[in-house]
Design a protein around this motif. Sequence first.
Motif, PDB file in Angstrom:
ATOM      1  N   PHE A 165     137.496  50.359   4.459  1.00  0.00           N
ATOM      2  CA  PHE A 165     138.346  49.339   3.852  1.00  0.00           C
ATOM      3  C   PHE A 165     137.709  47.958   3.962  1.00  0.00           C
ATOM      4  O   PHE A 165     137.801  47.150   3.043  1.00  0.00           O
ATOM      5  N   ILE A 166     137.055  47.697   5.092  1.00  0.00           N
ATOM      6  CA  ILE A 166     136.372  46.416   5.258  1.00  0.00           C
ATOM      7  C   ILE A 166     135.273  46.273   4.207  1.00  0.00           C
ATOM      8  O   ILE A 166     135.124  45.223   3.580  1.00  0.00           O
ATOM      9  N   GLN A 167     134.519  47.335   3.970  1.00  0.00           N
ATOM     10  CA  GLN A 167     133.445  47.314   2.974  1.00  0.00           C
ATOM     11  C   GLN A 167     134.020  47.091   1.573  1.00  0.00           C
ATOM     12  O   GLN A 167     133.467  46.309   0.792  1.00  0.00           O
ATOM     13  N   LEU A 168     135.113  47.749   1.251  1.00  0.00           N
ATOM     14  CA  LEU A 168     135.728  47.585  -0.064  1.00  0.00           C
ATOM     15  C   LEU A 168     136.231  46.150  -0.253  1.00  0.00           C
ATOM     16  O   LEU A 168     136.020  45.547  -1.308  1.00  0.00           O
ATOM     17  N   ARG A 169     136.855  45.591   0.784  1.00  0.00           N
ATOM     18  CA  ARG A 169     137.319  44.205   0.702  1.00  0.00           C
ATOM     19  C   ARG A 169     136.137  43.243   0.572  1.00  0.00           C
ATOM     20  O   ARG A 169     136.207  42.256  -0.153  1.00  0.00           O
ATOM     21  N   LYS A 170     135.034  43.540   1.263  1.00  0.00           N
ATOM     22  CA  LYS A 170     133.839  42.700   1.187  1.00  0.00           C
ATOM     23  C   LYS A 170     133.294  42.685  -0.237  1.00  0.00           C
ATOM     24  O   LYS A 170     132.955  41.626  -0.776  1.00  0.00           O
ATOM     25  N   GLU A 171     133.226  43.856  -0.850  1.00  0.00           N
ATOM     26  CA  GLU A 171     132.728  43.946  -2.224  1.00  0.00           C
ATOM     27  C   GLU A 171     133.607  43.150  -3.181  1.00  0.00           C
ATOM     28  O   GLU A 171     133.105  42.437  -4.057  1.00  0.00           O
ATOM     29  N   LYS A 172     134.922  43.260  -3.016  1.00  0.00           N
ATOM     30  CA  LYS A 172     135.852  42.512  -3.884  1.00  0.00           C
ATOM     31  C   LYS A 172     135.700  41.014  -3.656  1.00  0.00           C
ATOM     32  O   LYS A 172     135.703  40.237  -4.610  1.00  0.00           O
ATOM     33  N   ALA A 173     135.581  40.594  -2.395  1.00  0.00           N
ATOM     34  CA  ALA A 173     135.432  39.170  -2.087  1.00  0.00           C
ATOM     35  C   ALA A 173     134.145  38.624  -2.693  1.00  0.00           C
ATOM     36  O   ALA A 173     134.128  37.511  -3.228  1.00  0.00           O
ATOM     37  N   GLU A 174     133.069  39.397  -2.634  1.00  0.00           N
ATOM     38  CA  GLU A 174     131.808  38.959  -3.225  1.00  0.00           C
ATOM     39  C   GLU A 174     131.901  38.909  -4.744  1.00  0.00           C
ATOM     40  O   GLU A 174     131.368  38.000  -5.374  1.00  0.00           O
ATOM     41  N   THR A 175     132.582  39.874  -5.329  1.00  0.00           N
ATOM     42  CA  THR A 175     132.744  39.907  -6.783  1.00  0.00           C
ATOM     43  C   THR A 175     133.447  38.654  -7.288  1.00  0.00           C
ATOM     44  O   THR A 175     133.058  38.074  -8.301  1.00  0.00           O
ATOM     45  N   TYR A 176     134.497  38.232  -6.589  1.00  0.00           N
ATOM     46  CA  TYR A 176     135.295  37.101  -7.040  1.00  0.00           C
ATOM     47  C   TYR A 176     134.916  35.787  -6.371  1.00  0.00           C
ATOM     48  O   TYR A 176     135.583  34.774  -6.568  1.00  0.00           O
ATOM     49  N   GLY A 177     133.845  35.773  -5.565  1.00  0.00           N
ATOM     50  CA  GLY A 177     133.387  34.548  -4.935  1.00  0.00           C
ATOM     51  C   GLY A 177     134.332  34.003  -3.881  1.00  0.00           C
ATOM     52  O   GLY A 177     134.476  32.795  -3.739  1.00  0.00           O
ATOM     53  N   LEU A 178     134.964  34.876  -3.122  1.00  0.00           N
ATOM     54  CA  LEU A 178     135.949  34.463  -2.131  1.00  0.00           C
ATOM     55  C   LEU A 178     135.503  34.680  -0.695  1.00  0.00           C
ATOM     56  O   LEU A 178     136.306  34.567   0.225  1.00  0.00           O
ATOM     57  N   VAL A 179     134.231  34.966  -0.485  1.00  0.00           N
ATOM     58  CA  VAL A 179     133.737  35.284   0.859  1.00  0.00           C
ATOM     59  C   VAL A 179     133.974  34.123   1.820  1.00  0.00           C
ATOM     60  O   VAL A 179     134.330  34.333   2.983  1.00  0.00           O
ATOM     61  N   ASP A 180     133.831  32.897   1.343  1.00  0.00           N
ATOM     62  CA  ASP A 180     134.015  31.727   2.205  1.00  0.00           C
ATOM     63  C   ASP A 180     135.457  31.580   2.700  1.00  0.00           C
ATOM     64  O   ASP A 180     135.705  30.881   3.675  1.00  0.00           O
ATOM     65  N   TYR A 181     136.385  32.216   2.032  1.00  0.00           N
ATOM     66  CA  TYR A 181     137.795  32.089   2.383  1.00  0.00           C
ATOM     67  C   TYR A 181     138.317  33.269   3.198  1.00  0.00           C
ATOM     68  O   TYR A 181     139.492  33.324   3.530  1.00  0.00           O
ATOM     69  N   CYS A 182     137.449  34.227   3.508  1.00  0.00           N
ATOM     70  CA  CYS A 182     137.852  35.436   4.225  1.00  0.00           C
ATOM     71  C   CYS A 182     137.502  35.333   5.708  1.00  0.00           C
ATOM     72  O   CYS A 182     136.582  34.614   6.090  1.00  0.00           O
TER      73      CYS A 182
END
Length: 76
Positions: free
Chosen positions: A53-70
Amino acid sequence: MKKKIYICMSILMVLFLSLTMVHANESTTYRLSEKEMEMMDEYSKGNVNTPEFIQLRKEKAETYGLVDYCDENYIL
């Protein structure tokens, strides 16, 4: 003439209502994949931070440019 207009308007209204009813009967999944739906079921059971689940959330965050907010588990 008024009768023809009334008939045409009635037909258009029936067509319009039938189109809205077709969309109302569709299953709403908010464009979640099957894997994401499974993940949401597991979330409801309390299983949030599995590596998968962490990996899936990471992929989604990277896709939408939200890594800095996670956080470190890629939760917004």
